[in-house]
Design a protein around this motif. Structure first.
Motif, PDB file in Angstrom:
ATOM      1  N   VAL A   1      37.706  40.291  35.425  1.00  0.00           N
ATOM      2  CA  VAL A   1      38.473  41.384  36.032  1.00  0.00           C
ATOM      3  C   VAL A   1      37.857  42.714  35.604  1.00  0.00           C
ATOM      4  O   VAL A   1      37.091  42.782  34.637  1.00  0.00           O
ATOM      5  CB  VAL A   1      39.958  41.334  35.614  1.00  0.00           C
TER       6      VAL A   1
ATOM      7  N   GLN B   1      34.421  47.046  38.611  1.00  0.00           N
ATOM      8  CA  GLN B   1      34.764  47.944  39.710  1.00  0.00           C
ATOM      9  C   GLN B   1      33.842  49.151  39.785  1.00  0.00           C
ATOM     10  O   GLN B   1      33.191  49.519  38.803  1.00  0.00           O
ATOM     11  CB  GLN B   1      36.232  48.389  39.573  1.00  0.00           C
TER      12      GLN B   1
ATOM     13  N   THR C   1      36.836  44.566  41.570  1.00  0.00           N
ATOM     14  CA  THR C   1      38.106  44.003  41.117  1.00  0.00           C
ATOM     15  C   THR C   1      38.715  44.888  40.040  1.00  0.00           C
ATOM     16  O   THR C   1      38.045  45.252  39.070  1.00  0.00           O
ATOM     17  CB  THR C   1      37.902  42.588  40.548  1.00  0.00           C
TER      18      THR C   1
ATOM     19  N   PRO D   1      42.082  43.500  44.138  1.00  0.00           N
ATOM     20  CA  PRO D   1      41.024  44.354  44.685  1.00  0.00           C
ATOM     21  C   PRO D   1      41.181  45.799  44.205  1.00  0.00           C
ATOM     22  O   PRO D   1      42.293  46.346  44.200  1.00  0.00           O
ATOM     23  CB  PRO D   1      41.231  44.238  46.201  1.00  0.00           C
TER      24      PRO D   1
END
Length: 386
Positions: free
Chosen positions: A319, A322, A353, A359
């Motif tokens: 995670v 981004q 992510t 998202p």
């Protein structure tokens, strides 16, 4: 005659004291009409006085001459929301600054209280985001505190005098936890140079337990205990046991144009068992230019890129991997020395992510997560300084 002379001298003392000390009331009133294209799935139009070129504020600053080139100084400064009369900074009465100390032209200043960090004093004014100004230029999530989201409570700060264009400073924030001297504590150091067309600033900051008990941690240094780690970009990193930022920025003036650039590295470390005690790392770069067309009219444009390496969770997924692209434009026109009007626009695009594993979505100036990967922000503002 001797008694009369003594009485006259006694009556003169308050006058002499007043001549050697001063208190100044000052402030900025910055109100704007804002349009956000996408917040919680819809458009938003609002009045805002906390996110302008300068967040609205008022304060007192004072100085007393103690003799021997030594002065006692203080500052009390409060953010103010013009639209409802409430305090800014999460309802903190003097949430911007509240400190007292000593200052010497030869040795610098030593102050105590709630204060800005070294990011504010050295690199922040030189970033492209600051050159353009306002909410549209803030680094995504303000992960490096280059938009001044957080102040330091319980801080002891030293600032050097300027010598040959060089200056430096250091600050330590006491955690105040009984039996654990370092808990919730942190430090900030910085340095800068200004000479001719070139200005350079750098800072490093480190804090333990940054999201500790409301009112005590670095990110929770507000009266209401709110934390800027409230949105998907970094919300999952609240368990971090340490936070650090290293940032460098520079300006270079060429005629009526000023060029700016900055780089920062931000780390949320020791994230706990849910993240294998890993570290989330952000890297941010911005570049920009401001041009003064006339003494009254200035326009600036900036580009910012933020990326994160991502963190592996206990379930084996990644995670927080981004990317954010952001473009901002601001034009400012002086109506007088104290009053100006301005217009700003910002566009942000997110991909990858988020820290929550969803998202990544856009969010300019931490005003609210978009429901998708893009967001536009427009601001028409007026600012008055007193």
């Amino acid at each position: 005659m001797k008694r009369l002379s003594v009485c006259c001298a006694l009556f003169a003392l308050p006058v002499i004291a007043n001549a050697q000390s001063s208190v100044t009331l000052y402030g900025v009133l910055d109100e704007g009409l804002m349009y956000t294209s996408n917040v919680a799935g819809g458009k938003k139009v609002s009045l805002d006085s906390l996110s302008g070129l300068f967040g609205s504020r008022w304060g007192f600053t004072g100085v007393e001459d103690l003799g021997g080139n030594l002065q006692a100084i203080f500052t009390l400064e409060s953010g103010v929301n013009l639209n409802n009369g409430q305090f800014g900074q999460g309802g903190t009465a003097f949430g911007r600054q509240a400190f007292v100390g000593l200052k010497s032209a030869q040795f610098g200043s030593l102050t105590f209280g709630r204060q800005y960090d070294m990011v504010f004093y050295f690199p922040e004014p030189l970033t492209a985001g600051s050159l353009v100004g306002g909410p549209v230029g803030m680094h995504p999530g303000d992960v490096d505190n280059a938009a001044n989201t957080v102040r330091l409570n319980n801080a002891v700060r030293y600032m050097s005098p300027v010598r040959g264009g060089f200056s430096f400073g250091g600050e330590y924030s006491l955690g105040g936890v009984a039996g654990n001297f370092t808990a919730n504590s942190g430090y900030s150091v910085g340095a800068g140079y200004s000479g001719g067309p070139l200005k350079v600033g750098a800072a490093f900051e480190y804090f333990k337990n940054p999201t500790a008990t409301p009112g005590n941690g670095f990110f929770t240094a507000y009266a209401n205990g709110a934390s800027p780690l409230a949105y998907s970009l970094n919300k999952a990193y609240v368990p971090a046991q340490a936070y650090q930022v290293a940032i460098v920025a520079a300006n270079y003036a060429v005629g009526a144009a000023t060029f700016a650039a900055s780089y920062s590295n931000v780390q949320y470390a020791n994230l706990g068992a849910a993240f294998h005690n890993g570290t989330a790392i952000f890297n941010n770069v911005d570049v920009g230019v401001s041009y003064q067309f006339t003494p009254a009219f200035t326009t600036g444009i900036a580009y910012d890129y933020l990326t994160s390496n991502g963190v592996t969770t206990a379930s084996g997924t990644t995670v927080g991997k981004q990317h954010y692209h952001q473009v901002s434009l601001v034009s400012d026109y002086l109506l007088s020395k104290r009053t100006d009007v301005y217009v700003g626009a910002g566009w942000q695009h997110a991909s990858g992510t988020s820290s929550l594993g969803t998202p990544a979505v856009a969010n300019i100036d931490n005003l609210g997560d978009s429901s998708n990967h893009q967001q536009l922000l427009f601001r028409l503002g007026m600012r008055h300084r007193f």
